[in-house]
Design an enzyme around this catalytic site. Structure first.
Site, PDB file in Angstrom:
ATOM      1  N   HIS A 141       0.050   0.260  -5.352  1.00  0.00           N
ATOM      2  CA  HIS A 141       0.649  -0.266  -4.115  1.00  0.00           C
ATOM      3  C   HIS A 141       0.695   0.827  -3.044  1.00  0.00           C
ATOM      4  CE1 HIS A 141       2.223  -3.732  -6.427  1.00  0.00           C
ATOM      5  NE2 HIS A 141       2.187  -4.325  -5.251  1.00  0.00           N
ATOM      6  N   LYS A 154       5.973   1.432  -0.448  1.00  0.00           N
ATOM      7  CA  LYS A 154       6.715   0.671  -1.462  1.00  0.00           C
ATOM      8  C   LYS A 154       7.785   1.544  -2.097  1.00  0.00           C
ATOM      9  CE  LYS A 154       6.097  -2.556  -5.284  1.00  0.00           C
ATOM     10  NZ  LYS A 154       6.990  -3.574  -4.746  1.00  0.00           N
TER      11      LYS A 154
END
Ligand SMILES: NC(=O)c1ccc[n+]([C@@H]2O[C@H](COP(=O)([O-])OP(=O)(O)OC[C@H]3O[C@@H](n4cnc5c(N)ncnc54)[C@H](O)[C@@H]3O)[C@@H](O)[C@H]2O)c1
Length: 247
Positions: A137, A141
């Protein structure tokens, strides 16, 4: 269908686009902090088939009260309020309303969970095949592992007889045969990649889900509302919609 959008942030805007793509119309947009309608009214509810909500956790309970009172069919993507689930369920059931909630409305992600579950089961008779996974990700994040990684890893545990324990941290030792290692990588702008590897001495099988953005969640919420409109009443999770659709 005519749909009220509640919460006009990043997801609310995607829902608007998804509704358009599916040929539906927007009955009203409620978001007092985004220059839209300040509250949901009975007049709005009368003209709409349902509501799709992606707002903030601390508004979810008051919103559910409103849906119950107005008997407005609701699909709720807002997360972070699930401690209050029993209270909301009671409210909806008492009112005879219809409500569907979920933390992941991406149809592709649910198809991925089902494929991974099946694969984890298929290798049960073949100890030569080990199973593991990783996710990537973007650098913004804040949490790890991702919620999708947790669900994926749990699907493997539920279906594979040789794996009993989840290992998300780095492994500075030899991994135990019953441990399922699922790693997280952070960096760049990646919206989300989840990969499961089934590996033997002879070969590797990869099952992979790559998100391109938020549209998958928005489109899933629109399909979930289409499904909910066929139900008179009830309190549902997104899995009810997915499992019935896949059956
Ligand atoms: N279920 C899923 O598939 C899924 C996918 C993505 C995000 N989410 C969740 O959806 C929620 C929204 O995410 P986002 O990225 O759009 O956030 P966001 O911050 O961009 O948008 C939230 C919006 O809600 C509005 N809002 C706040 N109080 C409100 C109220 N009382 N009435 C109406 N609107 C109100 C805010 O003004 C804001 O515009 C979060 O809880 C997030 O975790 C769920």
């Amino acid at each position: 269908m005519k749909v009220i959008i509640l919460g006009y942030g990043r997801m609310g805007r995607e829902v608007e686009a998804a509704l358009k793509l599916k040929g539906h119309s927007v009955a009203a947009i409620v978001d007092p902090f985004a220059g839209q309608e300040s509250e949901l009214t009975a007049e709005m509810a009368e003209k709409a088939d349902g509501v799709i909500e992606f707002s903030l956790p601390d508004t979810a309970i008051a919103n559910a009260e409103k849906y119950a009172e107005l008997k407005l069919k609701a699909v709720v993507g807002t997360t972070g309020w699930y401690d209050e689930l029993p209270k909301v369920r009671e409210m909806i059931e008492k009112a005879g309303a219809a409500y569907l909630y979920g933390s992941n409305f991406s149809i592709g992600a649910h198809l991925f969970f089902h494929l991974v579950g099946k694969a984890a089961k298929l290798i049960n008779p073949f100890p030569e095949y080990d199973i593991m996974g990783y996710e990537i990700h973007h650098k913004m994040k804040k949490d790890s592992p991702s919620g999708t990684a947790l669900t994926t890893a749990n699907r493997i545990l539920e279906n594979n007889q040789r794996k009993n324990t989840l290992l998300f941290d780095r492994c500075d030792r030899e991994i135990q045969p019953d441990e399922l290692h699922f790693a997280s990588i952070r960096g760049g702008a990646v919206p989300g990649v989840h990969k499961v590897l089934i590996d033997s001495v002879a070969d590797t099988i990869e099952i992979s889900h790559t998100a391109r953005g938020r549209m998958g969640f928005a489109m899933g919420s629109v399909l979930a509302l289409e499904w909910l409109l066929n139900k008179k009443t009830g309190f549902y999770n997104v899995d009810d919609f997915i499992n019935e659709s896949l059956a």
